[in-house]
Write a protein that holds these residues in place. Structure first.
Motif, short mmCIF file in Angstrom:
data_model
loop_
_atom_site.label_atom_id
_atom_site.label_comp_id
_atom_site.label_asym_id
_atom_site.label_seq_id
_atom_site.Cartn_x
_atom_site.Cartn_y
_atom_site.Cartn_z
N MET A 1 0.73 -1.39 -0.16
CA MET A 1 -0.05 -0.02 -0.01
C MET A 1 1.00 1.18 0.04
N ILE A 2 0.12 2.45 -0.39
CA ILE A 2 0.95 3.66 -0.14
C ILE A 2 0.52 4.52 0.82
N THR A 3 1.69 5.02 1.73
CA THR A 3 1.18 5.56 3.00
C THR A 3 1.86 6.95 2.94
N LEU A 4 1.31 8.23 3.31
CA LEU A 4 1.99 9.46 3.46
C LEU A 4 1.76 9.60 4.79
N ARG A 5 2.95 9.93 5.46
CA ARG A 5 2.76 10.20 7.08
C ARG A 5 3.17 11.59 7.20
N ASN A 6 2.44 12.60 7.58
CA ASN A 6 2.83 14.14 8.30
C ASN A 6 3.59 14.65 7.17
N ILE A 7 3.24 14.55 5.98
CA ILE A 7 4.16 15.33 4.84
C ILE A 7 3.86 16.63 4.92
N THR A 8 4.87 17.39 4.94
CA THR A 8 4.90 18.73 4.50
C THR A 8 5.84 19.09 3.17
N LEU A 9 5.36 19.47 2.24
CA LEU A 9 5.96 19.89 0.87
C LEU A 9 5.53 21.57 0.61
N ARG A 10 6.92 21.99 0.39
CA ARG A 10 6.99 23.45 0.01
C ARG A 10 7.42 23.43 -1.55
N ARG A 11 6.75 24.45 -2.40
CA ARG A 11 7.33 24.92 -3.61
C ARG A 11 7.63 26.27 -3.61
N GLY A 12 8.84 26.74 -3.26
CA GLY A 12 8.97 28.06 -3.15
C GLY A 12 8.70 28.40 -1.87
N ALA A 13 7.87 29.53 -1.77
CA ALA A 13 7.25 29.98 -0.73
C ALA A 13 5.99 29.40 -0.38
N LYS A 14 5.54 28.71 -1.25
CA LYS A 14 4.20 28.15 -0.97
C LYS A 14 4.03 26.63 -0.29
N ILE A 15 3.20 26.58 0.52
CA ILE A 15 3.03 25.40 1.29
C ILE A 15 2.09 24.54 0.41
N LEU A 17 1.59 20.96 0.82
CA LEU A 17 1.12 19.86 1.63
C LEU A 17 1.57 20.21 3.06
N ASP A 18 0.53 20.39 4.14
CA ASP A 18 1.14 20.75 5.64
C ASP A 18 0.58 19.50 6.46
N ASP A 19 1.46 18.82 6.94
CA ASP A 19 1.28 17.83 7.94
C ASP A 19 0.17 16.84 7.41
N ALA A 20 0.22 16.47 5.99
CA ALA A 20 -0.66 15.76 5.35
C ALA A 20 -0.51 14.37 5.60
N SER A 21 -1.51 13.52 5.66
CA SER A 21 -1.41 11.93 5.93
C SER A 21 -2.46 11.23 5.25
N VAL A 22 -2.32 10.36 4.40
CA VAL A 22 -3.11 9.53 3.94
C VAL A 22 -2.66 8.04 3.68
N THR A 23 -3.43 6.95 3.74
CA THR A 23 -3.22 5.56 3.04
C THR A 23 -4.19 5.12 2.09
N LYS A 55 9.42 17.26 5.12
CA LYS A 55 8.94 16.61 6.53
C LYS A 55 8.15 15.45 6.33
N GLY A 56 8.14 14.32 6.99
CA GLY A 56 7.23 13.31 6.85
C GLY A 56 7.95 12.26 6.17
N GLU A 57 7.08 11.47 5.99
CA GLU A 57 7.57 9.85 5.16
C GLU A 57 6.85 9.56 4.17
N VAL A 58 7.11 9.12 2.96
CA VAL A 58 6.39 8.52 1.84
C VAL A 58 6.69 7.09 1.85
N ASP A 59 5.61 6.05 1.97
CA ASP A 59 6.29 4.86 1.71
C ASP A 59 5.56 4.02 0.65
N ILE A 60 6.16 3.57 -0.29
CA ILE A 60 5.63 2.85 -1.27
C ILE A 60 6.47 1.83 -1.73
N PRO A 61 5.85 0.32 -1.67
CA PRO A 61 6.65 -0.76 -2.03
C PRO A 61 7.65 -0.57 -3.04
#
Length: 666
Positions: A1-15, A17-23, A55-61
């Motif tokens: 499965m694909i798991t995103l845990r507490n992901i924060t992603l910035r593109r330049g000054a724009k946020i 994803l902010d502490d986003a999680s999903v399975t 920040k956070g973890e992306v888990d893909i097999p």
């Protein structure tokens, strides 16, 4: 499965994803939705390691292969089929392994490479690639054409076919329907429904998402929200969630006001100070709910036409097509139709049948190559081109476009009026002077819509107007078209728009334009029936080709002249004489080609023999009973068989071409 845990992603000054999680579970088909600019494509880049999270973890097999449509425009002289085949990474690796083994003359490695080729489906890879191309609208003769001979939209279809060719456990598709006609879209929809891997789609096509997805992932305010259902179910659940959130926010605000009122009243009184302090602490501990901030909707309307001629257009034996170097190429002929005031006409037809050509002829972009088009007095046409740049200038800004248009339509318009008008279509501030070439696809589409509204047309010709529009803008367009008092002629692969706007359909097919007696569901069934018939014909041809010796049989099926039909029994003497003469001519041609056909028959027998030998060797290798020495010998023999097959098939094709030339000359 694909798991995103507490992901924060910035593109330049724009946020993004902010502490986003999903399975996401294996095999799920997910629609990724959100407003334009929310960061959906950035999420795809995160899943494919083109971007790294802050920040956070992306888990893909690790063992999962990922397929996605490359956004770059391919520039190569290799054939369309070879370009698509290269998308099968396992097949390409097996081919490379065989080439390396042959260079080293390593029989063991050759046998291993042939086993890899079998696992990768090498022997039916080319038909599979060509089936993808045909499904996406390419014609038989185009599948071997060089990639750089196709236009930009067709090259993006090639990229889509290449992605579908990849044996991927995870498929990422970003707006895959943008360059497709309705027939290709229906085919892709059916293909994706059968796909058994994990699929994530970014799309602004409501019906496409509803037909394929069972999970909706909403990217909103830098958060990911998972909904169990397709897009329609998501809308209902989100509306309910927003209503509950707003109600909870309202209740909390009442509670805060009540606590604050007590604090303000009693904080100075010694007898109540303790109670007031406890309420201060309660306020500090309270997790504050945010109000629901709905995105601002985009709405516009077409102005009332100055007049409504009736009929607006009359076609009298009209032929439509185009000219190349002075040579006319007629695609559709014999059009005898009338277009009346207030009609809502959807123009249907398989890819390449001439829908856009008909629209361009009505829009005066192409001249009619035959017949006559009579326009009603006072006809004003508003044309939305499939390629927006056909009507836009890349080095000018939106304001310059409007100023030039105003000089033609309303010379008294002031610049501030034009700026205010552009603001209704989200062109504000310095955007009015930004070069159109640097605008996004959606911004270009909105500019074309603005120009259409300003022209105050009574006939709207819309050729794929939704290609770059998000769902909100598509809904705004649908509402505006339904309120429009003039006539609409619409070409679109957006079934929701066609259903909501059109009350009748024209079918462009086999060089003709005729009314289609049915609705969109009937048309979709008709398309699927046509596709099944074509697939059955291709399958039957492939079976026959296999019986006749691979490519040779397929080539023979396509190059052998059709048998002459038997004459009717009650023929007149003159007809009998003609038949006698034609029979003599056939006999002469048969004598001329006899040696060639005899050699071809010998090659067919050899091809069948080689194919049987190859099957026996592959079966022996698969049994696992062969010794190391035998495996090496068998691997070398497979290489020899491959070379013999190539040489024999090439000779068969040469002989076939000679036979064709003799029949053509005779």
């Amino acid at each position: 499965m694909i798991t995103l845990r507490n992901i924060t992603l910035r593109r330049g000054a724009k946020i993004v994803l902010d502490d986003a999680s999903v399975t996401l579970q294996p095999g799920e088909k997910i629609g990724l939705v959100g407003r334009n600019g929310a960061g959906k494509s950035s999420l795809f880049a995160l899943l494919t390691d083109r971007l790294q999270s802050d920040k956070g973890e992306v888990d893909i097999p690790r063992q999962w292969a990922v397929g996605e449509v490359a956004q770059n425009m391919p520039e190569t002289a290799e054939s369309a089929t070879d370009f698509v085949l290269a998308g099968d990474v396992r097949l390409m690796a097996a081919r490379k392994a065989l080439e390396d083994a042959e260079v080293l003359e390593d029989g063991h490695a050759m046998a291993d490479a042939h086993a890899l080729l079998m696992d990768a489906g090498a022997f039916d890879a080319k038909p599979r690639a060509q089936a993808l191309l045909m499904g996406l609208g390419f014609k038989g003769e185009q599948v071997e054409a060089p990639v750089n001979s196709f236009s930009g939209g067709w090259r993006m279809r090639l990229q889509l076919a290449r992605a579908l060719m990849c044996p991927a456990e995870l498929m990422l598709l970003d707006e895959p329907t943008n360059h497709l006609d309705l027939d290709a879209l229906v085919w892709l929809e059916a293909w994706l429904q059968r796909y058994d891997g994990t699929l994530i789609i970014i799309s602004h096509d409501r019906e496409f998402l509803d037909a394929i997805t069972k999970v909706t992932l909403h990217l909103d305010e830098a958060k990911l929200h998972r909904y169990g259902g397709n897009y329609t179910a998501f809308e209902a659940m989100r509306a309910e969630r927003m209503e509950q959130q707003q109600a909870a926010f309202g209740k909390q605000q009442e509670r805060i006001a009540h606590l604050q009122k007590f604090i303000d009243r009693f904080k100075a009184k010694a007898s109540k100070a303790k109670q007031a302090q406890s309420r201060v602490k309660a306020l500090e501990r309270m997790e504050k709910l945010a109000p629901v901030l709905a995105s601002a909707d985009f709405n516009f309307e077409f102005r009332e036409p100055l007049n409504l001629p009736n009929p607006m257009l009359m076609f009298d034996e009209v032929a439509c097509g185009y000219e190349v170097d002075g040579v006319e190429n007629i695609i559709v002929r014999g059009i005898n139709r009338s277009v009346l005031a207030g009609q809502r006409i959807g123009i249907l037809g398989a890819n390449g049948q001439g829908k856009s050509t008909v629209v361009k002829t009505v829009a005066r972009m192409h001249r009619a190559l035959g017949g006559k088009i009579t326009e009603g007095k006072g006809l004003t046409i508003g044309y939305f081109a499939q390629q927006e740049m056909d009507v836009l200038r890349p080095d000018e800004g939106p304001l310059s476009h409007m100023v030039r248009l105003a000089k033609e339509c309303s010379p008294n318009a002031r610049e501030q009026e034009l700026r205010d008008f552009l603001g209704q279509f989200r062109f504000v501030g310095d955007m009015v002077n930004q070069q159109v070439g640097s605008l996004s696809g959606g911004e270009k589409a909105r500019l074309v819509l603005a120009m259409l509204v300003w022209q105050r047309p009574n006939l709207l010709l819309l050729d794929e107007p939704t290609n770059h529009l998000d769902l909100n803008t598509r809904e705004a367009l649908s509402m505006a078209l339904n309120e429009f008092e003039g006539t609409v002629m619409l070409v679109s692969h957006d079934r929701a728009l066609l259903r909501e706007v059109c009350d009748e359909f024209w079918l462009v097919s086999k060089g003709e334009v005729a009314p289609f007696d049915g609705d969109l569901d009937d048309y979709q069934r008709w398309l699927l029936d046509q596709s099944k018939e074509a697939a059955k014909a291709a399958k039957d041809a492939a079976k026959q080709a296999a019986k006749n010796g691979g490519k040779a049989g397929a080539a023979m099926a396509s190059t052998t002249p059709a048998p002459v039909a038997a004459a009717a029994p009650a023929a007149k003497p003159a007809v009998r004489e003609d038949r006698k003469l034609s029979g003599q001519a056939r006999q002469k041609l048969a004598e001329q080609t006899k040696p060639l056909r005899r050699e071809m028959e010998g090659i067919d027998a050899k091809l069948n023999k080689l194919a049987d030998e190859r099957s026996n060797i592959e079966a022996e290798l698969a049994s696992g009973k062969a010794s190391p020495t035998q495996i090496a010998d068998l691997g070398k023999r497979l290489k020899g068989i491959h070379d013999e097959l190539e040489a024999a098939e090439l000779r068969w094709l040469e002989l076939s071409a000679e036979v064709d030339a003799i029949y053509a000359a005779g």
